[in-house]
Design a protein around this motif. Structure first.
Motif, PDB file in Angstrom:
ATOM      1  N   ALA A  56       0.825  -1.209   0.000  1.00  0.00           N
ATOM      2  CA  ALA A  56       0.000   0.000   0.000  1.00  0.00           C
ATOM      3  C   ALA A  56       0.858   1.257   0.000  1.00  0.00           C
ATOM      4  O   ALA A  56       0.422   2.315  -0.471  1.00  0.00           O
ATOM      5  N   SER A  57       2.077   1.168   0.512  1.00  0.00           N
ATOM      6  CA  SER A  57       3.010   2.293   0.490  1.00  0.00           C
ATOM      7  C   SER A  57       4.003   2.210  -0.667  1.00  0.00           C
ATOM      8  O   SER A  57       4.599   3.221  -1.042  1.00  0.00           O
ATOM      9  N   ASP A  60       1.520   1.454  -6.181  1.00  0.00           N
ATOM     10  CA  ASP A  60       0.161   1.863  -6.531  1.00  0.00           C
ATOM     11  C   ASP A  60      -0.444   0.883  -7.528  1.00  0.00           C
ATOM     12  O   ASP A  60       0.259   0.163  -8.251  1.00  0.00           O
ATOM     13  N   ASP A  64      -8.237   1.480  -6.790  1.00  0.00           N
ATOM     14  CA  ASP A  64      -8.265   1.203  -5.358  1.00  0.00           C
ATOM     15  C   ASP A  64      -9.725   1.089  -4.942  1.00  0.00           C
ATOM     16  O   ASP A  64     -10.634   1.234  -5.765  1.00  0.00           O
ATOM     17  N   GLN A  74      -6.711   4.983  -9.345  1.00  0.00           N
ATOM     18  CA  GLN A  74      -5.460   5.326  -8.672  1.00  0.00           C
ATOM     19  C   GLN A  74      -4.425   5.679  -9.752  1.00  0.00           C
ATOM     20  O   GLN A  74      -4.243   6.847 -10.064  1.00  0.00           O
ATOM     21  N   ASN A 494     -10.574   1.440   6.638  1.00  0.00           N
ATOM     22  CA  ASN A 494     -11.048   0.877   5.387  1.00  0.00           C
ATOM     23  C   ASN A 494     -11.303  -0.610   5.618  1.00  0.00           C
ATOM     24  O   ASN A 494     -10.488  -1.288   6.254  1.00  0.00           O
ATOM     25  N   ARG A 500      -3.075   2.876   4.496  1.00  0.00           N
ATOM     26  CA  ARG A 500      -2.681   3.729   3.373  1.00  0.00           C
ATOM     27  C   ARG A 500      -1.962   4.959   3.905  1.00  0.00           C
ATOM     28  O   ARG A 500      -2.449   5.619   4.833  1.00  0.00           O
ATOM     29  N   GLN A 502      -1.393   7.881   2.471  1.00  0.00           N
ATOM     30  CA  GLN A 502      -1.873   9.178   2.039  1.00  0.00           C
ATOM     31  C   GLN A 502      -2.587   9.897   3.195  1.00  0.00           C
ATOM     32  O   GLN A 502      -3.440   9.311   3.857  1.00  0.00           O
TER      33      GLN A 502
END
Length: 507
Positions: A56-57, A60, A64, A74, A494, A500, A502
């Motif tokens: 997830a880091s 990409d 998503d 994404q 989630n 995630r 972000q």
């Protein structure tokens, strides 16, 4: 577990300040405690849920999912279906891989073809309906399917949709996972097995304004008590999961926060039915023995003893919140007498010896011990084989097991919870279960567009593969229980349980 983390946990238990001092010195390094060490960091070959957290880091995807389980772009900017078998995907401009190469339609074609054709790929079963990927222009790809697929787009929200650098992949070959190169917000720095994975912020990330933390370190800590102690001491900022019986303690701590959400997946026991010599056992060769084993178990009692009653007992891989959950298909009550009768019908000598492989985590070892005690009353001699998780996955692939306590983190579409595990060609069908009628129904469910008809197909699949053939035992749907320091801002829950990066900030 390293001496360093044991020391930090000891400091926390003694109320010493060494761990907190180190945390302050670390500055803006986000340290994430994982339940296990991930397997290979190659999206094509990877299987573990904790690996998905790292990805997830790092990598990409084309698409998503959001907190409402909606598919969102994404690396893609959008999609449309030209017809039921032809998908057009448009791509973001100015996206670069960590090696500086441009992420374009050719890179998408290369990555999807690699997922489909590479030897040992665990993505093949997920996108097996894909016939060809065509480059329309640098920002557009056309994907042609062999037949319509209700599930195909959802598969591109996970590892099958991760796009890797063709240049790096060609240079590394099967060693790509040792130093992966993707187009995610962080790039790979180093990995020390069973100790840490270190990533650093990628300054050319396409959404760089959403990334605020310079470095992320993932630390595998199998013992939940030690994992929580490191969080409490300040040696970790976030832990992927804590045990249900620790939730109340975290909520009482003003310096910590906890988020609880329903998981998309399940916990189950897979039987080795046809994968090599270890399948040649009474439980591997006779569905009556497998039925007896299941009837010896009390899912509700297991849930109460090990998980404070927080999980949801089940008999199917689709959770209750999913619209394709078959509500009439429920676990059978424990029935020791019926279990014993089935063993007599099967003509096997009791106690029936069964080796149960369990990941070497405290809670799953306890689950194994409770299963052991319950099954003993019905005439089974369950021997526990505790293994490091990634090693247990490799052993299962090779058929080196009889029964395997294994979880799946789950997918939005039910196909992601079923086909790869139950279909005879499924890459993660470790027990090599095979039934032509189940194969036919699974393939039909993939293309059926009507929700009611599709749910009915899954109901029939459960009746054959689970109730008749007893290919595996589904036990419960888990909770995602993520705990973190109050200093961490921007974390959102989630249902897929991924962390995630972000919008995350450390204050």
């Amino acid at each position: 577990m390293t001496f360093r983390r044991v020391l930090l946990a000891a400091c926390a238990a003694l109320g010493l300040g060494a761990a907190a001092h180190e945390a302050q010195a670390q500055g803006q390094n986000l340290r994430i405690g994982l339940r296990e060490d991930p397997d290979i960091l190659d999206p094509t070959l990877a299987r573990t849920f904790v690996g998905r957290i790292v990805f997830a880091s790092l990598c990409d995807k084309l698409f998503d999912i959001n907190d409402k389980l909606e598919i969102v772009p994404q690396l893609a900017t959008g999609h449309r279906w030209e017809d039921p078998r032809t998908l057009i995907i448009t791509l973001r401009d100015n996206v670069r891989f960590h090696d500086g190469e441009v992420m374009d339609a050719e890179a998408v074609r290369y990555s999807l073809d690699r997922h489909l054709t590479m030897q040992g790929s665990f993505r093949r079963g997920e996108i097996g309906s894909m016939e060809a990927v065509e480059v329309v222009d640098p920002r557009t790809v056309r994907i042609r399917l062999r037949q319509p697929s209700a599930a195909f787009l959802s598969q591109l929200t996970d590892r099958a949709g991760m796009i890797i650098s063709p240049k790096a992949a060609e240079a590394a070959g099967r060693n790509f996972g040792n130093r992966p190169v993707c187009a995610g917000p962080y790039r790979f720095v180093e990995r020390l097995a069973q100790d840490r994975i270190v990533l650093e912020r990628f300054p050319e990330y396409w959404n760089a304004q959403a990334i605020h933390i310079p470095r992320i370190t993932f630390l595998p800590i199998p013992d939940s008590t030690v994992r929580l102690a490191n969080l409490q001491s300040g040696a970790l900022e976030i832990v992927q999961t804590i045990d249900p019986d620790d939730v109340a303690a975290v909520r009482r701590n003003s310096r910590l926060r906890v988020s609880v959400s329903d998981e998309l997946g399940y916990q189950s026991i897979t039987f080795n039915i046809g994968n090599g010599a270890r399948a040649q056992t009474p439980i591997g060769q006779d569905a009556r023995v497998r039925a007896a084993f299941e009837l010896s178990l009390d899912r509700n009692a297991l849930n109460q003893v090990v998980y404070e009653g927080m999980y949801t007992p089940t008999a199917q891989p689709v959770p209750p919140a999913n619209p394709f959950h078959v509500r009439g298909f429920q676990p059978e009550p424990r029935n020791v007498e019926r279990a014993r009768a089935l063993l007599r019908e099967a003509g096997v000598q009791t106690p029936v010896r069964v080796e149960l492989t369990v990941p070497n985590n405290p809670d799953l070892r306890q689950v194994g011990e409770v299963v052991q005690a319950m099954a003993r009353e019905a005439g089974f001699d369950v021997r526990l084989n505790a293994m490091e998780f990634a090693s247990s996955l490799q052993a299962a692939t090779r058929g080196e097991f009889e029964a395997y306590l294994i979880a799946w983190s789950g997918r939005v579409d039910p196909d992601g919870n079923t086909w790869t595990f139950i279909h005879s060609r499924g890459p993660q069908n470790d027990g090599r279960y095979a039934n032509p009628e189940v194969d036919r129904l699974l393939d039909e469910a993939r293309v059926e567009q009507d929700a009611e008809k599709r749910r009915a197909l899954y109901g029939r699949i459960w009746e054959i593969s689970i109730r008749q053939d007893r290919s595996r035992v589904y036990l419960w749907h888990r909770k995602n229980i993520v705990a973190h320091t109050a200093r961490l801002q921007g974390f959102s829950v989630n249902p897929d349980g991924l962390i995630r990066p972000q919008a995350l900030r450390l204050q």
